[in-house]
Scaffold this active site. Structure first.
Site, PDB file in Angstrom:
ATOM      1  N   PHE A  42       0.806  -1.222   0.000  1.00 24.18           N
ATOM      2  CA  PHE A  42       0.000   0.000   0.000  1.00 24.18           C
ATOM      3  C   PHE A  42       0.838   1.271   0.000  1.00 24.18           C
ATOM      4  CE2 PHE A  42      -2.288  -3.297   2.456  1.00 24.18           C
ATOM      5  CZ  PHE A  42      -3.325  -3.520   1.561  1.00 24.18           C
ATOM      6  N   SER A  89       9.552  -1.506   1.515  1.00 24.79           N
ATOM      7  CA  SER A  89       8.545  -0.481   1.820  1.00 24.79           C
ATOM      8  C   SER A  89       9.237   0.864   1.902  1.00 24.79           C
ATOM      9  CB  SER A  89       7.879  -0.800   3.168  1.00 24.79           C
ATOM     10  OG  SER A  89       8.822  -0.676   4.219  1.00 24.79           O
ATOM     11  N   GLY A  90       8.499   1.856   2.380  1.00 26.86           N
ATOM     12  CA  GLY A  90       9.110   3.103   2.793  1.00 26.86           C
ATOM     13  C   GLY A  90       9.634   2.942   4.211  1.00 26.86           C
ATOM     14  N   ASP A  91       9.792   4.074   4.914  1.00 29.48           N
ATOM     15  CA  ASP A  91      10.331   4.012   6.273  1.00 29.48           C
ATOM     16  C   ASP A  91       9.316   3.523   7.300  1.00 29.48           C
ATOM     17  OD1 ASP A  91      12.974   5.001   5.736  1.00 29.48           O
ATOM     18  OD2 ASP A  91      12.082   6.979   5.418  1.00 29.48           O
ATOM     19  N   GLU A 111       7.710   0.475  12.439  1.00 28.05           N
ATOM     20  CA  GLU A 111       6.860  -0.521  13.100  1.00 28.05           C
ATOM     21  C   GLU A 111       7.695  -1.668  13.658  1.00 28.05           C
ATOM     22  OE1 GLU A 111       3.404  -2.038  11.217  1.00 28.05           O
ATOM     23  OE2 GLU A 111       2.872  -0.140  10.243  1.00 28.05           O
ATOM     24  N   GLY A 153       9.095   7.731   1.360  1.00 33.15           N
ATOM     25  CA  GLY A 153      10.196   8.389   2.046  1.00 33.15           C
ATOM     26  C   GLY A 153      11.562   7.789   1.760  1.00 33.15           C
ATOM     27  N   ARG A 163       4.164  14.913  -4.262  1.00 31.00           N
ATOM     28  CA  ARG A 163       3.175  15.568  -3.397  1.00 31.00           C
ATOM     29  C   ARG A 163       3.856  16.495  -2.391  1.00 31.00           C
ATOM     30  NH1 ARG A 163       2.767  12.988   1.781  1.00 31.00           N
ATOM     31  NH2 ARG A 163       3.890  11.012   1.856  1.00 31.00           N
ATOM     32  N   GLY A 205       7.176  10.104   9.888  1.00 33.94           N
ATOM     33  CA  GLY A 205       6.097  10.067   8.912  1.00 33.94           C
ATOM     34  C   GLY A 205       4.737   9.719   9.469  1.00 33.94           C
ATOM     35  N   GLU A 206       4.631   9.550  10.783  1.00 35.59           N
ATOM     36  CA  GLU A 206       3.359   9.202  11.403  1.00 35.59           C
ATOM     37  C   GLU A 206       2.890  10.346  12.300  1.00 35.59           C
ATOM     38  OE1 GLU A 206       1.940   6.441  10.413  1.00 35.59           O
ATOM     39  OE2 GLU A 206       3.715   5.837   9.282  1.00 35.59           O
TER      40      GLU A 206
END
Length: 481
Positions: free
Chosen positions: A123, A178-180, A185, A212, A284, A442-443
């Site tokens: 995703f 994935s990204g970071d 996680e 990222g 973006r 990023g969260e």
């Protein structure tokens, strides 16, 4: 036949073989090089840097290697840029088993990972992680004979939940395609385990497949490699490791473990609010940054920090009392943060208004943003970037300069190293009833009143929080440095 030019007493094995239908003398040297002469040219492969693995095909042995794309030849002791897979096939006249044994023995002596847990986030970013894994990552692991257990993440925090309860003895490492976000996680999941000390010995590798990719960019850029899937995968296969600092962000009893960054103000607003343009991919960020600079927000608030040696002259003297959780056994509740006492040390403070606060653990915030060029992976400090006020045209220029890291040279920027940090966030200067967002890795860490609402649930309240750093706590797969 005279073999003196090929042999020395320390060679591991040497013998006559067929290469492309021609007889040649092949040697595996003590320093791990396969050497031979082909069409009158001396050739070699480094077992450490070039060779992934080998397979037996009848009488032939097929060596799986990677070579530099620009090189065009088999000799590839020094890498830079993208790699391509290349096979080297030879047929021993005698003692095929001996060759296989010596090749395997040497590869095993390198301490490379043999069993990996792989998280694929379908995703993230442009939703290309599955394709990247199948086309670029998996073939390299297969060449290296690495056994994989593949887990596609199905929802947010899936990877964290999995690593909290998994049997760590089953794996030699964890890989995040994935990204970071999945990396963060995994780190948080390992640190929340009762056996976190043992779990953190498990190295974590990253393959860029998200928006990222700041951590893997930082690792690969350190040795001059491009941030791409095959460079990252080959670094994991080779098995080199390095430690990385972990920051503990705490608010009362609530904790979050960060390996990348914390942001408040302009940078956090761009990072989180630009989610509505996720379909644009990494573009973006630039698109929404322009919008936010045109309608620039400034925030009231205060920061306190414990400066690293050499940075004591920044800010004003201040007293600070950090929250100390009652002592409990970490065997029951997991990692609780560094045990250093900071209260009696010489704290400094800065008061707002602020445009942005940026706290960084590694040099790159993303593939295109060299946020903290002086940041080190395991120096025990975080890099603090403070922007209090700046003309909009200058700020536009500074944002462009983040691609090269020269923004930190601006007189509008304060750039220092700190051992501990406290953020007391406030409301917007022009809209006192509106607050901001605190972003970590990023969260959404905290969200104040009247802020952008997204799917991410905030872990903490928009209030005072503290950040401490534990030197070299986690382990990463890394290029050799």
């Amino acid at each position: 036949m005279e073999n003196d030019q090929f042999m020395c007493p320390t060679d591991i094995i040497t013998g006559i073989v067929f290469i492309d239908g021609e007889l040649a003398m092949l040697t595996l040297t003590a320093d791990g090089e396969l050497r031979w002469t082909e069409y009158g040219l001396r050739q070699y492969l480094s077992m450490k840097k070039d060779v992934l693995g080998f397979i037996v095909e009848g009488k032939q042995i097929r060596v799986k290697a990677v070579v530099e794309k620009e090189a065009g030849g088999i000799c590839c002791g020094q890498f830079g840029g993208d790699f391509v897979r290349k096979d080297f096939v030879f047929e021993p006249l005698i003692d095929q088993n001996g060759w296989c044994y010596k090749l395997r023995q040497y590869l095993d002596s390198l301490g490379r990972p043999k069993r990996l847990l792989v998280f694929v986030n379908p995703f993230g970013g442009k939703k290309s992680a599955r394709e990247i894994f199948v086309k670029e990552v998996k073939p390299l692991f297969e060449d290296a004979d690495v056994q994989l257990e593949i887990q596609e993440t199905k929802y947010q925090l899936h990877a964290k939940e999995f690593v909290k309860s998994m049997d760590v003895s089953k794996y030699d490492g964890i890989v995040c395609v994935s990204g970071d976000g999945i990396l963060v996680e995994v780190v948080n999941g390992l640190l929340e385990r009762a056996d976190w000390r043992n779990a953190l010995k498990l190295p974590i590798g990253m393959v860029p497949a998200g928006t990222g990719n700041g951590m893997i960019k930082s690792l690969l850029d350190t040795v001059g490699l491009r941030c791409c899937a095959n460079s990252a995968t080959i670094s994991i296969i080779r098995g080199h490791k390095r430690s990385v600092d972990v920051a503990t962000i705490a608010q009362g009893n609530t904790k979050f473990f960060s390996v990348l960054m914390l942001a408040w103000g302009l940078i956090a607003d761009i990072d989180i609010e630009s989610e509505k343009f996720r379909w644009m991919g990494s573009a973006r960020i630039d698109f929404y940054a322009l919008q936010r600079i045109i309608c620039l927000r400034r925030y009231n608030g205060r920061i306190l920090f414990l400066p690293a040696p050499g940075f004591e002259g920044y800010g004003q003297p201040a007293s600070c009392s950090l929250y100390q959780e009652p002592h409990v056994s970490d065997k029951e509740v997991g990692y609780q943060g560094p045990e250093t006492k900071f209260e009696d040390l010489e704290w400094r403070e800065m008061k707002g208004p602020f445009v942005t606060i940026w706290l960084h653990n590694v040099p790159w915030g993303s593939e295109n943003t060299l946020t903290a060029p002086a940041a080190k992976f395991s120096d025990g400090y975080l890099d603090l970037i403070v922007l209090k006020n700046c003309p909009k045209l200058v700020l536009l220029s500074l944002m462009r300069q983040t691609s090269s890291g020269t923004h930190v040279e601006s007189p509008y920027i304060v750039y220092i190293k700190v051992k501990a940090f406290v953020l007391e966030p406030g409301a917007l200067v022009d809209e006192p009833d509106k607050e901001g967002i605190i972003d970590s890795d990023g969260e959404v860490l905290a969200r104040g009143k009247r802020t952008y609402k997204c799917d991410q649930k905030a872990l903490m309240s928009y209030d005072k929080l503290q950040v401490t750093v534990d030197q070299g706590l986690a382990t990463l797969f890394s290029p050799e440095y």
